[in-house]
Design a protein around this motif. Structure first.
Motif, PDB file in Angstrom:
ATOM      1  N   GLU A   1      -5.175   4.342 -11.923  1.00 47.68           N
ATOM      2  CA  GLU A   1      -4.400   3.192 -12.377  1.00 47.68           C
ATOM      3  C   GLU A   1      -3.574   2.548 -11.276  1.00 47.68           C
ATOM      4  O   GLU A   1      -2.976   1.494 -11.482  1.00 47.68           O
ATOM      5  CB  GLU A   1      -3.456   3.618 -13.502  1.00 47.68           C
ATOM      6  CG  GLU A   1      -4.176   4.190 -14.711  1.00 47.68           C
ATOM      7  CD  GLU A   1      -3.220   4.706 -15.763  1.00 47.68           C
ATOM      8  OE1 GLU A   1      -3.419   4.369 -16.930  1.00 47.68           O
ATOM      9  OE2 GLU A   1      -2.270   5.431 -15.390  1.00 47.68           O
ATOM     10  N   LEU A   2      -3.509   3.202 -10.105  1.00 49.19           N
ATOM     11  CA  LEU A   2      -2.668   2.725  -9.010  1.00 49.19           C
ATOM     12  C   LEU A   2      -3.518   2.521  -7.751  1.00 49.19           C
ATOM     13  O   LEU A   2      -4.626   3.044  -7.629  1.00 49.19           O
ATOM     14  CB  LEU A   2      -1.540   3.717  -8.721  1.00 49.19           C
ATOM     15  CG  LEU A   2      -0.634   4.056  -9.906  1.00 49.19           C
ATOM     16  CD1 LEU A   2       0.246   5.242  -9.563  1.00 49.19           C
ATOM     17  CD2 LEU A   2       0.218   2.839 -10.275  1.00 49.19           C
TER      18      LEU A   2
ATOM     19  N   ASP B   1      -2.814   3.722   2.390  1.00 51.69           N
ATOM     20  CA  ASP B   1      -4.049   4.460   2.673  1.00 51.69           C
ATOM     21  C   ASP B   1      -5.295   3.739   2.186  1.00 51.69           C
ATOM     22  O   ASP B   1      -6.411   4.242   2.348  1.00 51.69           O
ATOM     23  CB  ASP B   1      -3.990   5.848   2.017  1.00 51.69           C
ATOM     24  CG  ASP B   1      -2.914   6.728   2.636  1.00 51.69           C
ATOM     25  OD1 ASP B   1      -2.577   6.487   3.808  1.00 51.69           O
ATOM     26  OD2 ASP B   1      -2.420   7.633   1.930  1.00 51.69           O
ATOM     27  N   GLN B   2      -5.104   2.555   1.544  1.00 53.14           N
ATOM     28  CA  GLN B   2      -6.226   1.770   1.048  1.00 53.14           C
ATOM     29  C   GLN B   2      -7.144   2.603   0.144  1.00 53.14           C
ATOM     30  O   GLN B   2      -8.355   2.724   0.370  1.00 53.14           O
ATOM     31  CB  GLN B   2      -7.026   1.179   2.218  1.00 53.14           C
ATOM     32  CG  GLN B   2      -6.295   0.119   2.994  1.00 53.14           C
ATOM     33  CD  GLN B   2      -6.057  -1.141   2.161  1.00 53.14           C
ATOM     34  OE1 GLN B   2      -7.008  -1.769   1.681  1.00 53.14           O
ATOM     35  NE2 GLN B   2      -4.798  -1.507   1.984  1.00 53.14           N
ATOM     36  N   MET B   3      -6.526   3.199  -0.928  1.00 52.57           N
ATOM     37  CA  MET B   3      -7.324   4.006  -1.839  1.00 52.57           C
ATOM     38  C   MET B   3      -6.726   3.935  -3.242  1.00 52.57           C
ATOM     39  O   MET B   3      -5.534   3.649  -3.421  1.00 52.57           O
ATOM     40  CB  MET B   3      -7.378   5.462  -1.371  1.00 52.57           C
ATOM     41  CG  MET B   3      -6.026   6.146  -1.273  1.00 52.57           C
ATOM     42  SD  MET B   3      -6.147   7.828  -0.623  1.00 52.57           S
ATOM     43  CE  MET B   3      -7.133   8.629  -1.898  1.00 52.57           C
TER      44      MET B   3
ATOM     45  N   MET C   1       4.163   9.215  -2.708  1.00 49.44           N
ATOM     46  CA  MET C   1       5.446   8.728  -3.231  1.00 49.44           C
ATOM     47  C   MET C   1       6.123   7.763  -2.256  1.00 49.44           C
ATOM     48  O   MET C   1       6.798   6.822  -2.670  1.00 49.44           O
ATOM     49  CB  MET C   1       6.372   9.902  -3.549  1.00 49.44           C
ATOM     50  CG  MET C   1       5.981  10.659  -4.807  1.00 49.44           C
ATOM     51  SD  MET C   1       6.046   9.612  -6.282  1.00 49.44           S
ATOM     52  CE  MET C   1       7.825   9.332  -6.398  1.00 49.44           C
ATOM     53  N   THR C   2       5.980   8.008  -0.962  1.00 50.08           N
ATOM     54  CA  THR C   2       6.654   7.162   0.039  1.00 50.08           C
ATOM     55  C   THR C   2       5.770   5.996   0.488  1.00 50.08           C
ATOM     56  O   THR C   2       6.172   5.224   1.362  1.00 50.08           O
ATOM     57  CB  THR C   2       7.056   8.005   1.258  1.00 50.08           C
ATOM     58  OG1 THR C   2       5.869   8.581   1.831  1.00 50.08           O
ATOM     59  CG2 THR C   2       8.014   9.108   0.865  1.00 50.08           C
ATOM     60  N   HIS C   3       4.604   5.913  -0.065  1.00 50.69           N
ATOM     61  CA  HIS C   3       3.675   4.861   0.357  1.00 50.69           C
ATOM     62  C   HIS C   3       3.871   3.586  -0.460  1.00 50.69           C
ATOM     63  O   HIS C   3       4.516   3.594  -1.509  1.00 50.69           O
ATOM     64  CB  HIS C   3       2.228   5.341   0.218  1.00 50.69           C
ATOM     65  CG  HIS C   3       1.881   6.456   1.154  1.00 50.69           C
ATOM     66  ND1 HIS C   3       0.618   7.012   1.237  1.00 50.69           N
ATOM     67  CD2 HIS C   3       2.636   7.117   2.069  1.00 50.69           C
ATOM     68  CE1 HIS C   3       0.617   7.969   2.146  1.00 50.69           C
ATOM     69  NE2 HIS C   3       1.826   8.058   2.649  1.00 50.69           N
ATOM     70  N   ASP C   4       3.290   2.526   0.043  1.00 47.52           N
ATOM     71  CA  ASP C   4       3.327   1.251  -0.655  1.00 47.52           C
ATOM     72  C   ASP C   4       2.229   1.256  -1.708  1.00 47.52           C
ATOM     73  O   ASP C   4       1.061   0.996  -1.418  1.00 47.52           O
ATOM     74  CB  ASP C   4       3.104   0.099   0.336  1.00 47.52           C
ATOM     75  CG  ASP C   4       3.150  -1.271  -0.339  1.00 47.52           C
ATOM     76  OD1 ASP C   4       3.598  -1.337  -1.500  1.00 47.52           O
ATOM     77  OD2 ASP C   4       2.729  -2.255   0.305  1.00 47.52           O
ATOM     78  N   SER C   5       2.611   1.580  -2.947  1.00 45.99           N
ATOM     79  CA  SER C   5       1.641   1.688  -4.033  1.00 45.99           C
ATOM     80  C   SER C   5       1.974   0.677  -5.123  1.00 45.99           C
ATOM     81  O   SER C   5       3.157   0.443  -5.423  1.00 45.99           O
ATOM     82  CB  SER C   5       1.642   3.106  -4.622  1.00 45.99           C
ATOM     83  OG  SER C   5       1.293   4.054  -3.620  1.00 45.99           O
TER      84      SER C   5
END
Length: 555
Positions: free
Chosen positions: A170-171, A176-178, A190-194
């Motif tokens: 869902e995200l 990481d482009q995944m 958690m610290t990534h741009d999601s």
């Protein structure tokens, strides 16, 4: 997880003894393509197992985790390959009988329908199933099913599930482009741009639309370029046909002129020969008449010498010995008239005809190349300090005092040179320069990398110059040691034409409509600049400027 291709069928035939799982690759979950077997007895698609090992640190079986010391050689299992092919064929035949076309884009069938399967309207990410309009109704009525995530129908619903946590993807992690599930986010991102997958999908769609617009623009530009090229080919074809027509006309006129001159020359020579023959015939006739008369007298003299008549001899002797009315032939002769002058005059007429036709060709040639006229302006940053440029940059002459100009790498320091501002690195260009009133000048083109500081550099093609010059009343093309140019008239305006692709630089006398010289077989690999050198004033004799003149296309 069952492949969508297989999920549409209970089995290829009701009497089949093999289950569908036996034809599925455990990596891609689809029917085998080029099946291979490992030493541990498990089967995979060749591409799947190869990609699996390429992305893994260990070479092991994905099923039993058996590790191999070295990557095994993979060979197609022909038995399984044939069985899989038969299974695919049975699936296609069954789908065809049921009116389904799974290979067509968008043709996703309902997973609930029995018998003839209807087209699915939605796919459920929770149920991992696709539904037609009838079987979708529970998801629209039941409060519990309403909370399920419905999307446009897709075939491989298993791809929407996280293989690690068995949760919906869902995200999307932009770092990481995944794609992620909620557990993936909490565990490692958690610290990534999601962002929600729908948001990313929306942005990607916007990017796709933008990219599609750019692609469409590129397509239109290229289609336009195709039309331009086709138009250029058509123009070139018409130009070639016109040149062929002109050349045929010119050479036909030349051949006719030569044949006419030859016929006239032959007629003149023949008439002179006939006149000589008539003269000779008259002289011969007259000589033959005198010979007849002399023979008659000779006979009479012979007879008289034998006469015994003492009275007749004294009386006849005076009349026979007196000279008859005959011509003195010692100074008379017949000479054939020399035809050297006649041949020369005929050749001169042919030469005049050829020059006239060549002038017509050159005039047509000039009209064609004048279509490539460009607006050239002198570049003050390249001008030698002693040169004076007009305000509009169209004239240049030598000054008696050094100009206060900044030094820069582009400026000529040792010659009275200046370049045009315009740069040319393709196609064709043409410009005209008035040289009237000047006793010295250099004109042509120069490549960008010429040495502008060093002294005594010959203006030759090897050094990056293609020029003609005037010195002491003599014109030369500076090709190697120099090529003397024999010009009938002193040119007042020169045309300079460059065909970059053909490697040609040509010079023309614009007013005389004649060709002066061409550098051919040149190889241009750099940018080219128009080149001008007005030379020193020579005490005022060469004070006239070089003038870049507008091209008169109607000349």
């Amino acid at each position: 997880m069952v492949s969508p291709l297989v999920s549409r069928l209970d089995m290829a035939t009701s009497s089949s003894l093999l289950s569908e799982e036996q034809f599925l690759c455990s990596i891609c979950l689809d029917v085998f393509t080029e099946p291979v077997s490992t030493s541990c007895g498990h089967n995979f698609c060749k591409a799947c197992i190869t990609k699996y090992w390429d992305t893994s640190d260990l070479c092991q079986c994905p099923m039993c985790k058996n590790t191999f010391d070295t990557r095994p050689d993979l060979f197609i299992n022909t038995f399984i390959s044939e069985m899989a092919a038969q299974f695919r064929k049975s699936v296609r035949e069954s789908n065809s009988n049921q009116g389904l076309h799974p290979d067509l884009p968008g043709e996703v069938s309902c997973d609930v329908c029995t018998g003839t399967k209807l087209k699915a309207l939605k796919s459920c990410l929770v149920c991992l199933a696709s539904y037609c309009e009838t079987h979708l109704e529970p998801h629209q009525i039941s409060q519990a099913l309403k909370r399920h995530k419905l999307i446009d129908p897709v075939e491989k619903l298993e791809d929407t599930m996280c293989k690690k946590h068995d949760r919906p993807l869902e995200l999307f992690c932009r770092s990481d482009q995944m794609s992620l599930c909620v557990f993936c986010l909490k565990a490692d991102h958690m610290t990534h741009d999601s962002v929600p997958l729908e948001e990313e999908r929306g942005e990607r769609k916007a990017q796709l639309r933008k990219t599609e617009a750019e692609v469409q623009k590129m397509i239109q530009e290229r289609l336009k370029k195709v039309q331009e090229i086709k138009h250029s080919v058509d123009l070139s074809k018409r130009e070639s046909e016109r040149e062929i027509s002109d050349s045929v006309q010119v050479f036909t006129a030349l051949v006719c002129s030569i044949e006419r001159s030859q016929a006239e020359l032959i007629e003149v020579i023949g008439e002179k020969q006939r006149a000589v023959e008539r003269q000779a015939e008259g002289l011969i006739k007259e000589l033959e008449q005198e010979v007849t008369e002399l023979k008659r007298r000779s006979t009479e003299l012979e007879q008289l010498s034998h006469t015994e008549d003492h009275l007749h001899l004294p009386q006849s002797f005076p009349s026979l010995c007196t000279p008859s009315d005959t011509r003195d032939w010692s100074e008379i002769s017949v000479h054939g008239d020399l035809c050297v002058g006649t041949v020369r005059r005929a050749a001169s007429q042919v030469e005049e005809t050829i020059m006239s036709e060549v002038k017509k060709l050159c005039d047509a040639e000039l009209k064609r190349i004048q279509r490539y006229a460009v607006d050239v302006t002198l570049d003050p940053d390249t001008a030698h300090p002693y040169l004076i440029l007009s305000e509009g940059g169209k004239q240049v002459k030598y000054g008696d005092t050094k100009q206060n100009v900044p030094n820069n790498p582009k400026r000529f320091n040792n010659y009275c040179d200046v370049l045009g501002k315009e740069i040319f690195s393709s196609w064709r260009f043409y410009y005209e320069v008035t040289v009237k009133g000047k006793t010295k000048w250099d004109l042509g083109v120069a490549r960008e990398s010429i040495n502008r500081k060093k002294k005594n550099i010959p203006l030759t093609p090897n050094n990056g110059y293609w020029t003609v010059r005037l010195r002491n009343g003599e014109y030369n093309a500076l090709a190697g040691l120099g090529v003397p140019l024999s010009l009938r008239e002193k040119p007042h305006k020169l045309g300079v034409f460059v065909d970059y692709e053909e490697g040609q630089v040509s010079f023309y006398d614009v007013e005389a409509r004649s060709h002066i010289y061409s550098f051919t077989g040149c190889t241009f690999t750099e940018k080219l600049y128009p080149y001008f050198c007005p030379c020193s004033n020579d005490g005022g004799e060469n004070s006239a400027p070089l003038i870049i003149s507008p091209v008169n296309h109607t000349a």
